[in-house]
Design an enzyme around this catalytic site. Structure first.
Site, PDB file in Angstrom:
ATOM      1  N   ASP A  36     154.820 -70.881  48.535  1.00 55.06           N
ATOM      2  CA  ASP A  36     155.394 -70.008  47.510  1.00 55.06           C
ATOM      3  C   ASP A  36     154.299 -69.551  46.564  1.00 55.06           C
ATOM      4  O   ASP A  36     154.063 -70.159  45.534  1.00 55.06           O
ATOM      5  CB  ASP A  36     156.494 -70.758  46.748  1.00 55.06           C
ATOM      6  CG  ASP A  36     157.282 -69.862  45.812  1.00 55.06           C
ATOM      7  OD1 ASP A  36     157.152 -68.645  45.917  1.00 55.06           O
ATOM      8  OD2 ASP A  36     158.007 -70.397  44.959  1.00 55.06           O
ATOM      9  N   GLU A  59     155.782 -62.990  39.875  1.00 50.56           N
ATOM     10  CA  GLU A  59     157.145 -63.118  40.396  1.00 50.56           C
ATOM     11  C   GLU A  59     157.848 -64.301  39.750  1.00 50.56           C
ATOM     12  O   GLU A  59     159.031 -64.253  39.449  1.00 50.56           O
ATOM     13  CB  GLU A  59     157.117 -63.290  41.921  1.00 50.56           C
ATOM     14  CG  GLU A  59     158.487 -63.181  42.606  1.00 50.56           C
ATOM     15  CD  GLU A  59     159.254 -64.488  42.703  1.00 50.56           C
ATOM     16  OE1 GLU A  59     160.467 -64.439  42.959  1.00 50.56           O
ATOM     17  OE2 GLU A  59     158.664 -65.575  42.506  1.00 50.56           O
ATOM     18  N   GLU A  60     157.099 -65.386  39.539  1.00 47.66           N
ATOM     19  CA  GLU A  60     157.733 -66.654  39.155  1.00 47.66           C
ATOM     20  C   GLU A  60     158.370 -66.640  37.773  1.00 47.66           C
ATOM     21  O   GLU A  60     159.412 -67.247  37.573  1.00 47.66           O
ATOM     22  CB  GLU A  60     156.718 -67.812  39.238  1.00 47.66           C
ATOM     23  CG  GLU A  60     156.258 -68.144  40.652  1.00 47.66           C
ATOM     24  CD  GLU A  60     157.371 -68.668  41.562  1.00 47.66           C
ATOM     25  OE1 GLU A  60     158.534 -68.725  41.143  1.00 47.66           O
ATOM     26  OE2 GLU A  60     157.062 -69.000  42.715  1.00 47.66           O
ATOM     27  N   ASP A 120     158.584 -63.945  51.125  1.00 47.79           N
ATOM     28  CA  ASP A 120     158.595 -64.912  50.022  1.00 47.79           C
ATOM     29  C   ASP A 120     159.622 -66.011  50.286  1.00 47.79           C
ATOM     30  O   ASP A 120     160.283 -66.498  49.374  1.00 47.79           O
ATOM     31  CB  ASP A 120     158.861 -64.202  48.688  1.00 47.79           C
ATOM     32  CG  ASP A 120     158.718 -65.145  47.491  1.00 47.79           C
ATOM     33  OD1 ASP A 120     158.054 -66.190  47.636  1.00 47.79           O
ATOM     34  OD2 ASP A 120     159.283 -64.837  46.422  1.00 47.79           O
ATOM     35  N   HIS A 149     158.170 -75.321  44.414  1.00 48.42           N
ATOM     36  CA  HIS A 149     157.929 -75.520  42.970  1.00 48.42           C
ATOM     37  C   HIS A 149     157.564 -76.969  42.621  1.00 48.42           C
ATOM     38  O   HIS A 149     157.633 -77.344  41.451  1.00 48.42           O
ATOM     39  CB  HIS A 149     159.156 -75.111  42.141  1.00 48.42           C
ATOM     40  CG  HIS A 149     159.458 -73.637  42.195  1.00 48.42           C
ATOM     41  ND1 HIS A 149     160.430 -73.054  41.434  1.00 48.42           N
ATOM     42  CD2 HIS A 149     158.910 -72.618  42.912  1.00 48.42           C
ATOM     43  CE1 HIS A 149     160.485 -71.754  41.686  1.00 48.42           C
ATOM     44  NE2 HIS A 149     159.574 -71.468  42.590  1.00 48.42           N
TER      45      HIS A 149
END
Lengths: 459, 459
Positions: free
Chosen positions: A292, A326-327, A354, A425
């Protein structure tokens, strides 16, 4: 293709067969190049191991911008450039501390501040903790009960859902919205069960929001194993026997300059028609942003590299886009669409990777049944590579803002989803958890679809 | 189903839809049970962590026989029993030693004796080493060149093949037959590149053969990384500058008694019709036999457990078979078929899981086009679980001997193949490399297919 439509059906059939043959040979070449001479894996290794975590606004994010720009320049793409934008800057600071407090016993538990959260007060927060499964349960408790407490959101993934993204979708409101809902009732902090179905000791961070007019309270993710322990203890001994302590040291700084990184091969027939393939360059800070979304970024670069290596001269302009932020903001995706709109760019299609660098299963096409029907004619060409799933569905966060461009068909790359949220994450999202062949197959399948779209359009 | 065929088409269509609905509800229940309450993962953990490696004839193999028998008894299956057989016994002994010798420098390299190999002489073997890619190249060198040398078989996996089992099939003759071909020309030892496409430091063992009348010479697998190093050195400095040393301490003992472990749920309508689902209980000695084939064994037990838990009363007798000795003799598979033949058993179908516990992609059906066509009608029922691949192909080594039983349809469970040979037969085939959901999805898909076969037969 249109030319053949005036021929009689038998001849048309023959011509169509011939085209399919040529295409199947080209797709075979694309796979051979990705699997036997691929660069995606070693490029990903560099991004993960030499650069590492790259949250928006960090020094590493800037390094990743410079390195991917240089990488694409070295590959000799026709044009490599940056797209400037402003990004939010959030820093974790010193590692968090947390305990379950049971009488005089303190049981340390692994937590990670959620991205965007405020810090706890210097000395940390100690308060009774209340477990709820959802916002309805929280609201049913009411302000009198919630006031002064820490709220523990503990609704797990639904394991029965085949696609783990659906399980994520069914749980992630706790992370995104939990601090707002808890603060409305006077809670002093929020602890959220990590967004994962695996039971282990690693907390999974991720974005959270505040709402204007609602008090900001600190929010953290707790590992699933610790969440189970905490839940067990809360069942055994009711309040106030169980308290919770946590301290986190994160902060938000002023927005900083950053960039989308874009590489292009210019179209030979319709250069103004643009096909985008991309992933996001930023990552959470706990690990290396391997799945990611280092994989998506490196697959996108690989698409252009394979075009060049195989000397495929695309009709349209093919763009690899490394989106920033993006996060925790999506500023890169928004900026890309804004500039596209401003410049009146003609976008044929955009493909985002993604969902991790796992074995490809297919593609999903967003709100474009005609394009989906058109793509479905290519199923026989994709079948040898087990790309069986060509379906209506979502595309990707970064390309989503391109919805404002009429005619742009938005496509999501769909790899196998089973392992993604084990590492997503968390500190386990590292290069070692990426399989070389799976990554390469993804790059090959993306290149093949882009090749077919370039040849035959989207309808 | 047959009853409905005399109705008018419209009614038949309705009835068929109704049956599909009932079946889809049952399949959903099967998946829910496997994913939300599954036992396969914790059972596999026990097999891997509490028992561990279980090569035929070892104490651990016997422990695994006793434990799986007790496990199935505790589940309350209708009948649990052992099938006695004799197995070959091979032991690795003390860890191997190997060096590349370059002048006065010794570079240690990781090797593992191949299963069935003889030991080296006590002091080890030191000899010049010759690299070849295949038997043709070896024979072209001729006896004069090969005599007294160690032969280094270094043909890698073909990375372009989508299914890694095809790459394995294209390389494994070096491991199985290499010692015979090299000894025929007077070689004193054989070093084989590990059967894997990954480049790392872990040798992969596996079975090898000798041939009567041909001198037995010791044979070992070398890690792929060390194979690359050795090959590089051989390219830089020709013989006799590079020599190789290896010492291994393995031995073959007399055959020992062992067992297949069998659990049954007796059929309610046609108990004499048998449907087998199985994997093999033995494993190589370097690790825990997690993917090879603890997953297949525990999935097979799970099939019966789910039947029982959901109170599905099968029409036919469903058997979970834990085959012994797949890795170095296939004695369990042979014994199972021999007894079936002897007792004139009626076998409807057999399904084997021995390609790892990865995300299921489908099933392959061996030489039974009519059965395949019949199963293909169930595709809509399996589609929600992404079981898209229902194809003609091989089944499994252990159930293969059932080919002697007329009418037995042999089926292979087909999971995603990309990661299997990264860990296959190496010290990395451990529980930690099995993903819980992937394993459970495999068990659910196997249960679903067995359920449908039990309901609607094989044609």
């Amino acid at each position: 293709m249109k030319f053949y439509k005036i021929l009689i059906p038998a001849l048309f059939f023959g011509a169509s067969l011939f085209a399919q043959n040529t295409d199947s040979v080209m797709i075979r070449k694309i796979y051979d190049e990705a699997l036997a001479n691929g660069h995606a894996y070693k490029n990903l290794e560099y991004l993960c191991k030499k650069i590492g975590p790259r949250l928006s606004g960090s020094v590493n994010a800037q390094k990743s911008v410079e390195w991917t720009k240089k990488l694409m320049e070295d590959y000799g793409f026709d044009r490599v450039y940056l797209q400037e934008l402003m990004v939010p800057v959030w820093e974790r600071g010193a590692k968090e501390l947390a305990y379950i407090i049971e009488g005089k016993t303190k049981i340390p538990v692994p937590i990670a501040a959620l991205g965007g959260s405020i810090a706890s007060p210097m000395q940390g927060i100690t308060a009774p903790i209340l477990e709820v499964q959802n916002f309805e349960e929280l609201r049913a408790l009411g302000e009198q009960v919630v006031k002064g407490k820490i709220i523990f959101f503990n609704r797990p993934f639904d394991p029965r859902l085949f696609n783990t993204f659906n399980a994520y979708g069914g749980a992630v409101d706790q992370r995104g919205q939990g601090a707002i809902e808890a603060a409305k009732l006077g809670a002093v902090g929020v602890i959220v069960r990590s967004m994962s179905s695996i039971v282990d000791d690693f907390p999974h961070t991720g974005g959270m929001r505040y709402q204007e007019g609602v008090t900001k309270i600190p929010a953290a993710a707790i590992s699933t194993k610790a969440a189970n322990l905490l839940s067990q203890k809360l069942k055994l001994r009711k309040l106030p026997a169980i308290q919770f302590y946590f301290k986190q040291n994160c902060r938000t700084l002023p927005d900083a300059v950053s960039y989308n990184v874009i590489g292009e091969i210019r179209g030979s027939e319709n250069p103004e028609g643009i096909i985008t393939v991309g992933g996001h360059l930023d990552s959470w800070d706990l690990a290396e942003g391997a799945h990611d979304d280092g994989t998506g970024v490196m697959q996108s670069v690989e698409v252009l590299r394979i075009f060049k290596k195989l000397n495929i001269k695309p009709k349209h302009t093919i763009r690899a886009v490394m989106f920033m932020n993006e996060e925790n903001g999506l500023r890169g995706g928004l900026k890309y669409a804004e500039i596209a709109k401003q410049n009146n760019e003609k976008h044929i299609a955009a493909l985002e990777s993604d969902e991790g660098g796992f074995t490809p299963r297919g593609f999903s096409v967003e709100n474009a049944p005609q394009a989906l029907a058109h793509f479905s004619k290519w199923k026989p060409l994709l079948a040898p590579y087990r790309l069986n799933e060509l379906e209506a569905g979502g595309s990707g966060a970064d390309i989503g803002p391109l919805r404002v461009i009429p005619g742009a068909v938005l496509i999501g790359f769909r790899p196998d989803s089973q392992r993604y949220f084990d590492i997503h994450h968390s500190s386990n999202d590292v290069f070692e958890n990426v399989n070389k062949r799976e990554l390469e197959l993804g790059a090959a399948s993306m290149t093949s679809l882009i090749y077919m779209i370039d040849q035959y359009g989207t309808k």
